[in-house]
Design a protein around this motif. Structure first.
Motif, mmCIF file in Angstrom:
data_model
loop_
_atom_site.group_PDB
_atom_site.id
_atom_site.type_symbol
_atom_site.label_atom_id
_atom_site.label_comp_id
_atom_site.label_asym_id
_atom_site.label_seq_id
_atom_site.Cartn_x
_atom_site.Cartn_y
_atom_site.Cartn_z
ATOM 1 N N LEU A 41 0.833 -1.204 0.000
ATOM 2 C CA LEU A 41 0.000 0.000 0.000
ATOM 3 C C LEU A 41 0.870 1.258 0.000
ATOM 4 O O LEU A 41 0.590 2.217 -0.732
ATOM 5 N N ASP A 42 1.940 1.279 0.790
ATOM 6 C CA ASP A 42 2.844 2.431 0.819
ATOM 7 C C ASP A 42 3.451 2.694 -0.554
ATOM 8 O O ASP A 42 3.503 3.840 -1.014
ATOM 9 N N VAL A 43 3.909 1.638 -1.215
ATOM 10 C CA VAL A 43 4.509 1.789 -2.547
ATOM 11 C C VAL A 43 3.465 2.267 -3.542
ATOM 12 O O VAL A 43 3.711 3.179 -4.330
ATOM 13 N N GLN A 44 2.275 1.669 -3.505
ATOM 14 C CA GLN A 44 1.219 2.062 -4.425
ATOM 15 C C GLN A 44 0.839 3.531 -4.242
ATOM 16 O O GLN A 44 0.715 4.276 -5.221
ATOM 17 N N LEU A 45 0.661 3.962 -3.001
ATOM 18 C CA LEU A 45 0.300 5.358 -2.748
ATOM 19 C C LEU A 45 1.390 6.312 -3.192
ATOM 20 O O LEU A 45 1.106 7.384 -3.742
ATOM 21 N N ASP A 46 2.658 5.927 -2.986
ATOM 22 C CA ASP A 46 3.766 6.769 -3.419
ATOM 23 C C ASP A 46 3.791 6.888 -4.943
ATOM 24 O O ASP A 46 3.971 7.977 -5.485
ATOM 25 N N LEU A 47 3.586 5.782 -5.645
ATOM 26 C CA LEU A 47 3.565 5.822 -7.112
ATOM 27 C C LEU A 47 2.394 6.652 -7.630
ATOM 28 O O LEU A 47 2.535 7.422 -8.590
ATOM 29 N N VAL A 52 0.375 11.763 -10.035
ATOM 30 C CA VAL A 52 -0.427 12.988 -9.951
ATOM 31 C C VAL A 52 0.477 14.215 -10.049
ATOM 32 O O VAL A 52 0.191 15.160 -10.788
ATOM 33 N N GLU A 53 1.588 14.207 -9.326
ATOM 34 C CA GLU A 53 2.498 15.354 -9.371
ATOM 35 C C GLU A 53 3.075 15.567 -10.769
ATOM 36 O O GLU A 53 3.175 16.695 -11.231
ATOM 37 N N ALA A 54 3.430 14.485 -11.437
ATOM 38 C CA ALA A 54 4.025 14.591 -12.770
ATOM 39 C C ALA A 54 3.021 15.087 -13.805
ATOM 40 O O ALA A 54 3.410 15.648 -14.820
ATOM 41 N N ASN A 55 1.741 14.890 -13.542
ATOM 42 C CA ASN A 55 0.707 15.249 -14.516
ATOM 43 C C ASN A 55 -0.276 16.272 -13.977
ATOM 44 O O ASN A 55 -1.379 16.401 -14.472
ATOM 45 N N ARG A 56 0.165 17.026 -12.962
ATOM 46 C CA ARG A 56 -0.737 17.963 -12.287
ATOM 47 C C ARG A 56 -1.381 18.974 -13.239
ATOM 48 O O ARG A 56 -2.588 19.214 -13.171
ATOM 49 N N ASP A 57 -0.613 19.557 -14.142
ATOM 50 C CA ASP A 57 -1.184 20.562 -15.049
ATOM 51 C C ASP A 57 -2.296 19.966 -15.917
ATOM 52 O O ASP A 57 -3.371 20.550 -16.048
#
Length: 68
Positions: A41-47, A52-57
């Motif tokens: 779950l930790d790895v999945q949430l981090d990915l 989301v951050e990489a595609n925020r715009d």
């Protein structure tokens, strides 16, 4: 019979043999000992966060268009 054509093929081959029970229990014990679920779950949430951050715009544009 017990299995029908709507059941996924990989599940049709399970017969409940002693060997399958041993493998399932070993898998369960390994997951418990390694805290697999929490780590997964930790790895999945981090990915997901990275995605989301990489595609925020683009996501913001999509959301803005959706709410118009």
């Amino acid at each position: 019979g017990f299995f029908d054509d709507t059941m996924p093929l990989e599940q049709r081959s399970l017969v409940g043999s002693a060997a399958e029970a041993v493998i399932a229990l070993a898998d369960y014990d390994c997951r418990v000992e390694t805290d697999y679920e929490a780590r997964f779950l930790d790895v999945q949430l981090d990915l997901e966060r990275q995605l989301v951050e990489a595609n925020r715009d683009q996501l913001n544009k999509l959301m803005a268009a959706t709410w118009q």
